[in-house]
Design an enzyme around this catalytic site. Structure first.
Site, short mmCIF file in Angstrom:
data_model
loop_
_atom_site.label_atom_id
_atom_site.label_comp_id
_atom_site.label_asym_id
_atom_site.label_seq_id
_atom_site.Cartn_x
_atom_site.Cartn_y
_atom_site.Cartn_z
N ASN A 96 -4.64 -10.57 -4.08
CA ASN A 96 -4.51 -9.90 -2.78
C ASN A 96 -4.04 -8.46 -2.96
O ASN A 96 -4.25 -7.61 -2.10
CB ASN A 96 -3.53 -10.66 -1.85
CG ASN A 96 -2.21 -11.01 -2.50
OD1 ASN A 96 -2.05 -10.88 -3.70
ND2 ASN A 96 -1.26 -11.46 -1.70
N ASP A 140 0.81 -1.23 0.00
CA ASP A 140 0.00 0.00 0.00
C ASP A 140 0.84 1.27 0.00
O ASP A 140 0.43 2.30 0.52
CB ASP A 140 -0.97 0.03 1.20
CG ASP A 140 -1.80 -1.23 1.28
OD1 ASP A 140 -2.24 -1.68 0.22
OD2 ASP A 140 -2.00 -1.75 2.38
N GLY A 178 -3.82 -4.62 -4.42
CA GLY A 178 -4.83 -3.63 -4.80
C GLY A 178 -4.12 -2.37 -5.25
O GLY A 178 -3.58 -1.65 -4.43
N HIS A 179 -4.04 -2.17 -6.55
CA HIS A 179 -3.34 -1.00 -7.07
C HIS A 179 -4.36 0.06 -7.44
O HIS A 179 -5.19 -0.18 -8.30
CB HIS A 179 -2.55 -1.33 -8.34
CG HIS A 179 -1.63 -2.49 -8.16
ND1 HIS A 179 -0.42 -2.37 -7.54
CD2 HIS A 179 -1.74 -3.77 -8.52
CE1 HIS A 179 0.17 -3.54 -7.52
NE2 HIS A 179 -0.61 -4.41 -8.11
N THR A 180 -4.29 1.20 -6.76
CA THR A 180 -5.25 2.25 -7.06
C THR A 180 -4.59 3.33 -7.89
O THR A 180 -3.52 3.81 -7.55
CB THR A 180 -5.77 2.87 -5.75
OG1 THR A 180 -6.24 1.82 -4.92
CG2 THR A 180 -6.88 3.87 -6.00
N GLY A 233 1.56 2.93 -2.60
CA GLY A 233 1.16 3.79 -3.72
C GLY A 233 1.96 3.45 -4.98
O GLY A 233 2.19 4.31 -5.83
N LYS A 234 2.34 2.17 -5.09
CA LYS A 234 3.12 1.73 -6.26
C LYS A 234 2.35 1.94 -7.55
O LYS A 234 2.94 2.27 -8.57
CB LYS A 234 3.45 0.23 -6.16
CG LYS A 234 4.40 -0.13 -5.07
CD LYS A 234 4.61 -1.63 -5.00
CE LYS A 234 3.41 -2.42 -4.59
NZ LYS A 234 2.93 -2.21 -3.23
N THR A 249 -5.88 -11.48 3.29
CA THR A 249 -6.91 -10.82 2.49
C THR A 249 -8.04 -11.79 2.12
O THR A 249 -9.02 -11.38 1.52
CB THR A 249 -6.30 -10.28 1.18
OG1 THR A 249 -5.73 -11.39 0.47
CG2 THR A 249 -5.23 -9.24 1.44
P1 IMP Z 1 -2.31 -12.69 2.08
O1 IMP Z 1 -1.35 -12.16 1.10
O2 IMP Z 1 -3.74 -12.51 1.65
O3 IMP Z 1 -2.01 -14.12 2.47
O4 IMP Z 1 -2.18 -11.84 3.44
C1 IMP Z 1 -1.01 -11.91 4.27
C2 IMP Z 1 -0.71 -10.55 4.87
O5 IMP Z 1 -0.29 -9.68 3.84
C3 IMP Z 1 -1.92 -9.87 5.53
O6 IMP Z 1 -1.45 -9.11 6.62
C4 IMP Z 1 -2.43 -8.94 4.43
O7 IMP Z 1 -3.13 -7.84 4.96
C5 IMP Z 1 -1.12 -8.51 3.80
N1 IMP Z 1 -1.27 -8.13 2.38
C6 IMP Z 1 -1.41 -8.95 1.32
N2 IMP Z 1 -1.49 -8.25 0.18
C7 IMP Z 1 -1.38 -6.96 0.52
C8 IMP Z 1 -1.34 -5.74 -0.23
O8 IMP Z 1 -1.42 -5.71 -1.47
N3 IMP Z 1 -1.21 -4.60 0.50
C9 IMP Z 1 -1.06 -4.61 1.86
N4 IMP Z 1 -1.08 -5.71 2.59
C10 IMP Z 1 -1.24 -6.89 1.93
#
Ligand code: IMP
Length: 426
Positions: free
Chosen positions: A38, A13, A40-42, A15-16, A130
């Protein structure tokens, strides 16, 4: 430089999306190498909010070839939804999308296992994932029982038997989690129909990118999540299940890592984290609340409020060194304008006052006490301002002097054009 990469240096997160979007405008290929839906690029395009999960941010431009590499775990349903959402706003991406035949598939049962994970005491500490099936899909990959994109061509009976074996193995686990498990035939139908739709996109992307580099095309590698969520070098077990630092770009795309000429690290002007895990500079009170509100710190994928705190320079120094960062992009400096009690963490100490270095070992990091420098703040600026106030310049220079890398891009607002370039820019 023709072959570049952009990676996140904190817990995701950063801001890439906006920085990748900037480079993508002139790239021939934009490549995702790891992670899955997982991410999320805004990106804000002309005041319109665009969120990508699996598609590289190059998709927000009309021309670049968008590549999903072998290291990504692919949820076909989510990918099709994203493609359809872009189509609806006139951005056609399917014809210029290339998906690795070697990428592993995220199947409905992975998402169920992921959502049920934290319900099982035997799984240890809750992670707060996520829920997109990432951990279970990478687990199957590493156990060498996963289904890959290329398997979809092997005919219905092969896919059915591969899927059946997995469902039979995992049904008792889903039962213990108290989760309902998916029907084999429904999963098979979904998989085959989505696979059929995307079939023309399934290619040998490793060869494609190696050839692109060999023939002098401009290739941009896009990291997902952030360095401190890296499975090996992050704050394990509170990490994602892939190599989310720049170390994963070569293996995740199928190119020698040394072909990447320049690595830009993206860091937010303060720190945030979603889910569980150590966060030494977290502000649980009013400061954290004000950063969250002003920075709109709510997850792009899950909508969860992000934990917020001050910029952690020891952690940033670690990420810069680990990734071999050439330059920094600092995002959301505008959020710090008018922020009371602005601080920056320049070291850690233990309970006895002994200085200790950054370590990604979670049980140690949980205990460190941050050492702060008070910073002179600056008044709130107009969003998107093209001038940096004096206080902001001092703040940026403090970062540069601590980590020894120039800040070449400063984000001053959410839109594509809200930025100030330094040292010759990106
Ligand atoms: P997972 O990748 O869904 O297995 O989540 C594992 C951890 O990474 C959790 O704490 C998520 O909130 C965090 N996480 C996964 N993807 C992102 C992302 O794109 N941005 C921020 N945190 C992430």
């Amino acid at each position: 430089m023709k072959v570049r990469a952009v990676v996140g240096l904190q817990w995701g997160d950063e801001g890439k999306g906006k920085v990748v979007d900037h480079y993508a405008a002139s790239a021939d290929f934009v490549v995702r190498c790891q992670g899955g839906a997982n991410a999320g690029h805004t990106v804000w395009v002309d005041g319109r909010k665009m969120v990508g999960h699996l598609l590289p941010s190059g998709a927000f431009h009309p021309d670049p070839i968008c590549v999903i590499g072998a290291g990504v775990v692919l949820d076909l349903e989510s990918l099709c939804e994203e493609i359809d959402a872009l189509n609806a706003v006139g951005l056609e991406v399917e014809k210029r999308l290339r998906v690795s035949r070697l990428a592993h598939l995220v199947l409905p049962y992975h998402k169920i296992l992921d959502r049920g994970r934290d319900r099982l005491p035997s799984m240890g500490l809750p992670i707060g994932t996520t829920g997109r099936g990432i951990g279970p899909a990478y687990s199957d990959k590493m156990r060498r029982v996963g289904l890959r994109v290329g398997d979809l061509d092997r005919g219905e009976s092969v896919v059915r038997s591969l899927l059946q074996a997995r469902l039979e193995e995992m049904a008792p686990v889903m039962e213990r989690q108290g989760m309902e498990y998916p029907d084999l035939e429904a999963t098979l139908d979904l998989l085959l129909s989505l696979g059929n739709r995307l079939q023309p996109c399934f290619v040998d992307t490793g060869h494609l990118i190696r050839e692109a580099i060999r023939t002098g095309r401009r290739v941009l590698f896009e990291g997902a999540q952030g360095t401190l969520l890296d499975i090996d070098h992050g704050t394990y077990p509170f990490v994602t299940s892939s190599t989310s630092s720049a170390l994963g770009l070569g293996p995740g795309s199928g190119v020698p890592s040394r072909s990447i000429e320049h690595i830009l690290g993206v860091v937010k002007a303060y720190a945030t984290r979603v889910g569980e895990g150590p966060f030494p500079t977290e502000e649980k009170g009013a400061h954290g609340e004000s950063l969250r509100e002003k920075g709109k710190e709510f997850g792009a994928t899950t909508g969860r409020p992000r934990r917020c705190g001050w910029l952690d320079l020891p952690a940033l120094g670690y990420s810069v060194a680990l990734n071999g960062i050439d330059a920094l992009a600092l995002t959301k400096i505008d959020v710090l304008g008018g922020q009371e009690g602005l601080k920056i963490c320049v070291g850690y100490e233990d309970m006895s006052g002994n200085e200790i270095p950054f370590t990604p070992e979670s049980h140690v990091l949980e205990e460190v006490i941050p050492i702060y420098e008070e910073m002179v703040g600056w008044p709130e600026q107009e969003v998107g301002s093209s001038e940096l106030p004096e206080g902001a310049l001092r703040y940026i220079e403090r970062i540069e002097s601590f980590v020894g890398v120039p800040v070449v891009f400063v984000g001053t607002g959410p839109d594509r054009n809200h930025s100030v370039l330094r040292h010759g820019g990106l």
